[in-house]
Design an enzyme around this catalytic site. Structure first.
Site, mmCIF file in Angstrom:
data_model
loop_
_atom_site.group_PDB
_atom_site.id
_atom_site.type_symbol
_atom_site.label_atom_id
_atom_site.label_comp_id
_atom_site.label_asym_id
_atom_site.label_seq_id
_atom_site.Cartn_x
_atom_site.Cartn_y
_atom_site.Cartn_z
ATOM 1 N N ALA A 203 0.853 -1.180 0.000
ATOM 2 C CA ALA A 203 0.000 0.000 0.000
ATOM 3 C C ALA A 203 0.889 1.230 0.000
ATOM 4 O O ALA A 203 2.090 1.130 0.216
ATOM 5 C CB ALA A 203 -0.909 0.002 1.226
ATOM 6 N N GLU B 17 0.932 5.441 1.318
ATOM 7 C CA GLU B 17 0.257 6.375 2.219
ATOM 8 C C GLU B 17 0.042 7.774 1.641
ATOM 9 O O GLU B 17 0.180 8.753 2.356
ATOM 10 C CB GLU B 17 1.053 6.467 3.515
ATOM 11 C CG GLU B 17 2.446 7.124 3.391
ATOM 12 C CD GLU B 17 3.576 6.134 3.174
ATOM 13 O OE1 GLU B 17 3.318 5.020 2.685
ATOM 14 O OE2 GLU B 17 4.729 6.489 3.486
ATOM 15 N N GLU C 11 -1.173 2.346 7.154
ATOM 16 C CA GLU C 11 -1.283 3.503 6.245
ATOM 17 C C GLU C 11 -1.944 4.684 6.937
ATOM 18 O O GLU C 11 -1.549 5.837 6.733
ATOM 19 C CB GLU C 11 -2.066 3.114 4.991
ATOM 20 C CG GLU C 11 -1.451 1.974 4.185
ATOM 21 C CD GLU C 11 0.023 2.161 3.888
ATOM 22 O OE1 GLU C 11 0.433 3.295 3.591
ATOM 23 O OE2 GLU C 11 0.778 1.164 3.979
#
Ligand SMILES: [Zn+2]
Length: 847
Positions: free
Chosen positions: A265, A267, A301
């Site tokens: 992922a 951020e 995140e």
């Protein structure tokens, strides 16, 4: 080569207008950058790569524009904007027009594709700018310290969604069939956090968390998989606002699942992007491990919105300030959300993984000098995340959780919208704790490696000694300030002692000789422990009386000592016989991992002996747990059942388990509700292990028609778990023929290199096709793929691997390659040293 930009021209604000053409895979852009010139310059240097800058002009307060020209420095990824006359100090606006390519390499501004239920292909444009790829999306000062405000406008076809960091401010028609979506200004932030996503995406209804609307975006048809991610996101957001004592810094929070995504992922403030497996999940069909992954990544995140986005490291050497904190905070939040998951206990597995790398001669300090962009990619490793989070946990426990939190609040408050360095963090924590932090922490952050603490009896008390732990002999020594929690059982009960081992040795008086002693009680310390023989014997006799994390550390440390030659494999395997009554999942994880390591080291003639050993250790635990979930049982027990059955039916090669697993899987094919989701991954692994053509074809079909990202992953990786060479060769072909997404293919290759039955084939295949792979795979995943070479355990393979890398221009960044080669060396020396002992032990086991 010079990579750093001059600071004579500093950006304050970017107004960006981008128009992607998804069909042509290109984009056009215009930007106006408001800059401050601090001394007269005739050239402005900024970052740009794979962009064609068509025009450039500079304009002062009088509005008169002066045209400039552009010189690109491809290797340094910079552009020099040249002007006919010096630009005097003051406020200026740079105007640039440019075009670029939506690439297929999952970095910069890139293209992701997916097929809908009808098999029609669709395209999404998305960004991944960390570490240094914003420069592929627009010309910019692409270093974290050049923070600026971003005002973004995306011009897109009317039917498509457009998402960026801030909320939509206006939407207006922009020519036939198009709209211009303008977003509110962002906070002052770094370029690597900017995001644009354009495509046919749908969003969940916003959930309000305090003042912030939270949504999940995904491709059409997957919204029903968003519920768990929304819950994890909402909990984390509220939790962190409380913990940090500062409101969320954005105006909305979108979490976006992108079908092709290189990392887990990213951020981006207010527009966090994920690979689908890390965000979308069907709670009723997922295993505990799959749910935990989503909870972890989402919390991580969201933690970054403060750590990283609001306060950012000044340069990439300080990336641990972002990642170690986000990892630490992720655990804190998930532990608060799901205390029954015992997240700090299960984190032991990650800490041990970091110790695996940090015990190498080719380790590096957590904070390390970074110059080339390639080297900052290599900083995203176990040392930054897991070692970093571990030493923060150690400090938190040493200072006390409230004092630590107050220090964190002080740090965020002092440096918000700006950049910070490690010394700023120590200052804030020190102010909160009223004690100097660098003395304790600098050894853990700025020096490589970690200590081994040896414990010996001395009179009625103990003597602790520290030295550096390494798998291979040699290399520089080290000395650390080690906060130690010691627990000892003496006549009047269990006593606890908080100690600081600052020198090489420390005498610990005890009122009387202890029944048993645990050093590093609770497992928060980032060090290994070696108990002198009489103490080890006593501890093994008291296993049910110490905490699971203490048993975990005992096994993990003993196996590491075995890998380093300080304990014999014979003694280690003998020790594992003491754990047949074990009920804790992390303890089993380390036991199983050690059996798999032995499997890679031994020859095929010893494999039946190892299988018998695995059956002896694992079967009693399986007997206790049974095949069916029991009422009142927690998720961890269910997951453990799956883990144990998997190893019993594969490495343990247990006939009854294999048969029952195949039967159950056959029933699952008819009725999916029959099998507990925690058991299904084990069944799939066993069916692959025992299966042939028919099963392979079925798994391949399930991979292609999967309804959830987790299901897709299970069946994909199961294709590496078959044992027939013809089937494995087909899986290898699939890693480069486009059938497997480039975000997954490198990890499939790694699995094939690691498997005992596939590694030989896989190595020959990789040697032949590495250039194709380098051309297809995202860089960060290509780097991780090579970890597979650590499983090529034989002197001959080792020579071949070294010869291969010494004759080819493969650069993995940082010390990545050296670490893989050293891990291989450790395994081959283990094989040399312990070959006979393993043969003696495994040859004698009753089949
Ligand atoms: Zn992170």
């Amino acid at each position: 080569m010079e990579y750093r930009l001059p600071t004579t021209v500093v950006p304050a604000r970017y107004d960006l207008r981008l128009e992607p053409d998804l069909d042509a895979a290109t984009f056009t852009g215009e930007e106006t950058v408001s800059v401050t010139v601090t001394e007269p310059v005739t050239e402005v240097v900024l970052n740009a790569v794979e962009l064609l800058i068509q025009s450039v002009a500079v304009e002062g307060a009088d509005g008169v524009a002066v045209q400039g020209s552009v010189a690109l420095e491809a290797e340094a990824e910079r552009a020099r904007l040249l002007f006919p006359a010096p630009i005097p100090p003051g406020e200026w606006r740079l105007r640039l027009a440019f075009t670029g390519v939506l690439n297929d390499r999952l970095h910069g501004f890139y293209r992701s594709t997916y097929k809908d239920a009808a098999g029609v292909s669709h395209t999404i444009a998305a960004t991944q700018f960390e570490s240094t790829d914003a420069r592929r999306g627009f010309p910019c000062w692409d270093e974290p310290a050049f923070k600026a405000v971003f005002g973004v406008t995306l011009v897109v076809p009317e039917g498509l969604a457009a998402v960026s960091n801030a909320a939509v401010a206006t939407e207006a028609p922009a020519g036939p069939g198009k709209k211009a979506v303008s977003f509110a200004d962002t906070i002052r932030m770094s370029t690597y956090l900017v995001a644009f996503v354009v495509g046919e995406l749908e969003a969940t209804d916003p959930v309000m968390v305090g003042e912030t609307p939270l949504r999940i975006w995904c491709v059409p048809g997957k919204k029903q998989l968003a519920r768990f991610g929304v819950a994890a996101g909402a909990f984390s957001l509220e939790f962190f606002e409380g913990y940090y004592g500062l409101p969320y810094p954005g105006d909305k929070l979108d979490l976006l699942a992108i079908p092709d995504f290189a990392a887990g992922a990213m951020e981006n403030l207010g527009a966090v992007t994920f690979r689908e497996t890390a965000l979308l999940v069907d709670e009723t069909a997922a295993s505990h491990a799959e749910l935990e992954r989503v909870a972890d990544v989402v919390a991580h995140e969201v933690a970054h919105m403060w750590f990283g986005d609001l306060v950012t490291m000044a340069w990439w050497n300080g990336i641990w300030l972002n990642e170690a904190f986000a990892t630490f905070m992720e655990l804190l939040a998930v532990d608060a959300w799901k205390p029954e998951w015992k997240r700090w206990v299960t984190f032991g597995v990650s800490r041990a993984a970091a110790m695996g790398v940090d015990g190498l001669q080719n380790t590096r300090p957590i904070e390390f000098e970074v110059r080339a962009p390639r080297d900052c990619e290599a900083m995203f490793d176990l040392l930054t995340y897991e070692k970093g989070a571990s030493v923060l946990r150690m400090l938190e426990q040493h200072l006390g959780p409230d004092v630590f939190r107050d220090g964190v609040r002080l740090y965020l408050d002092r440096h918000r919208f700006a950049n910070a360095e490690t010394t700023d963090l120590w200052k804030a924590l020190g102010d909160a704790a009223r004690q100097p932090i660098p003395e304790i922490m600098d050894g853990w952050i700025f020096h490589p490696g970690y200590p081994l603490v040896t414990v010996e009896p001395e009179g009625p008390g103990l003597r602790l000694t520290q030295r550096r732990f390494t798998y291979l002999e040699g290399g520089p020594e080290g000395q650390w300030r080690i906060p130690i929690l010691l627990r000892a059982s003496v006549k009047r009960g269990v006593v606890e002692k908080h100690l600081l081992l600052e020198d090489r040795e420390l005498a610990v008086p005890l009122p009387a000789a202890a029944d048993w002693v645990v050093v590093n009680a609770g497992g928060h310390g980032f060090y290994r422990v070696r108990y002198a023989a009489p103490l080890l014997k006593k501890l093994l006799g008291a296993l049910t009386r110490v905490m699971p994390i203490d048993r975990f550390d005992l096994v993990s440390d003993c196996f590491a000592l075995t890998q380093s030659g300080a304990m014999s494999a014979y003694d280690y395997l003998e020790l594992t016989a003491r754990f047949t009554a074990e009920t804790d999942r992390p303890v089993w994880t380390v036991l199983i991992a050690s059996f798999a390591y032995v499997d890679r080291v031994i020859g095929s003639e010893l494999r039946p002996g190892l299988a018998a050993l695995v059956r002896h250790r694992v079967a009693p635990a399986v007997e206790r747990l049974g095949w069916e979930p029991q009422p009142g049982e927690g998720e961890l027990e269910r997951q453990l059942r799956g883990d144990l059955l998997r190893v019993l039916g594969t490495l343990g090669d247990d006939p009854a388990t294999k048969e029952r697993a195949r039967e159950l899987y056959a029933r699952h094919r008819k009725d999916e509700l029959v099998v507990d989701p925690n058991l299904l991954p084990a069944l799939i692994a066993i069916v692959a292990w025992t299966g042939g053509e028919e099963e392979y074809a079925w798994f391949l079909d399930r991979f292609k028609s999967a309804r959830t990202p987790q299901e897709e992953q299970r069946y994909l990786y199961a294709l590496a778990g078959f044992r027939q060479p013809e089937l494995l060769s087909r899986t290898l072909e699939r890693t480069i023929n486009g059938e497997v997404r480039s975000q997954d293919a490198p990890f499939l290759v790694r699995a094939l290199l690691t498997g005992v039955y596939s590694r030989g084939l896989a190595w020959e295949f990789v040697k032949q096709h590495w250039e194709t792979m380098a051309g297809q795979y995202p860089g960060s995943a290509y780097r991780r793929m090579w970890e597979g070479i650590t499983a090529l355990v034989s002197a001959e393979w080792e020579r071949d691997v070294r010869a291969f890398f010494s004759s080819r221009p493969i650069v993995l960044g940082g010390k990545t390659l050296e670490q893989y080669l050293e891990q291989l060396r450790v395994a081959v020396s283990f094989q040399d040293r312990e070959g006979q002992g393993l043969a003696a032990y495994l040859g004698r086991i009753r089949r």
